[in-house]
Design an enzyme around this catalytic site. Structure first.
Site, PDB file in Angstrom:
ATOM      1  CE  LYS A   1      -4.652  -0.579   1.953  1.00 24.43           C
ATOM      2  NZ  LYS A   1      -5.526  -0.266   3.086  1.00 24.43           N
TER       3      LYS A   1
ATOM      4  NE  ARG B   1     -14.811   6.087   7.871  1.00 22.86           N
ATOM      5  CZ  ARG B   1     -13.791   6.050   7.016  1.00 22.86           C
ATOM      6  NH1 ARG B   1     -12.800   6.776   7.331  1.00 22.86           N
ATOM      7  NH2 ARG B   1     -13.576   5.054   6.083  1.00 22.86           N
TER       8      ARG B   1
END
Ligand code: PNS
Length: 163
Positions: free
Chosen positions: A41, A90
């Site tokens: 990543k 979220r």
């Protein structure tokens, strides 16, 4: 002794993550904030740096440990005797990805339960990716990350001024 794992990239830890950690420790005796070792990543902070940052931020919260892991999450959970995964949700947009992971983890390790937790409303839009982007472009993220993370961002990222 109930052990849960809160896995993630934490590149870097935000106040939203910290909020979930605090909430998680109210449900579990031991909460492992487990950093995924995934160099693919190209993270901003190394695993060792993220580990140190998180450890400093959770120093006042009893029952929290900060290991890192590679390979399957469920295999790591078996090694540390954890029964639950904690993940923060979220918005609805998080749900699809989280649902897939939770069900896949259950498929390959039926004893694993995933607990979705909601962060405080003021952090529902905060992500590590956006924090890095806004900081890099000169925006103020002081309210969104712990002070030690803000200091590390200042040392690590050059701020690009508008032209
Ligand atoms: O913070 P992130 O990057 O959204 O966290 C993703 C994470 C670390 C939870 C996920 O990528 C993971 O568990 N990786 C470990 C490898 C694994 O077990 N993959 C299958 C998950 S269904």
């Amino acid at each position: 002794m109930r052990t849960a794992v809160y896995p993630g990239s934490f590149d870097p830890l935000t106040n939203g993550h910290l909020d979930i950690i605090r909430r998680g420790t109210r449900l579990f005796d031991r909460l492992l904030v487990a950093i995924l070792e995934n160099e693919g990543k190209s993270p901003l902070f190394t695993v060792a740096e993220r580990k140190e940052l998180i450890a400093r931020c959770v120093a006042d919260i009893p029952g929290v440990e900060v290991p890192s892991f590679s390979g399957l999450l469920v295999d790591f959970m078996r090694r540390v005797d954890a029964t639950a995964v904690v993940r923060g949700i979220r918005a609805v947009s998080d749900y699809e990805y989280e649902l897939q992971m939770a069900l896949m983890n259950r498929e390959i390790s039926p004893g694993v339960e995933t607990i979705f937790m909601l962060p405080a409303v003021e952090y529902t839009y905060v992500s590590s990716r956006l924090v890095k982007e806004v900081f890099r472009l000169g925006g103020d993220v002081a309210r969104l990350v712990p002070p030690v993370v803000l200091e590390s961002l200042k040392q690590r990222l050059p701020v690009t001024a508008a032209t």
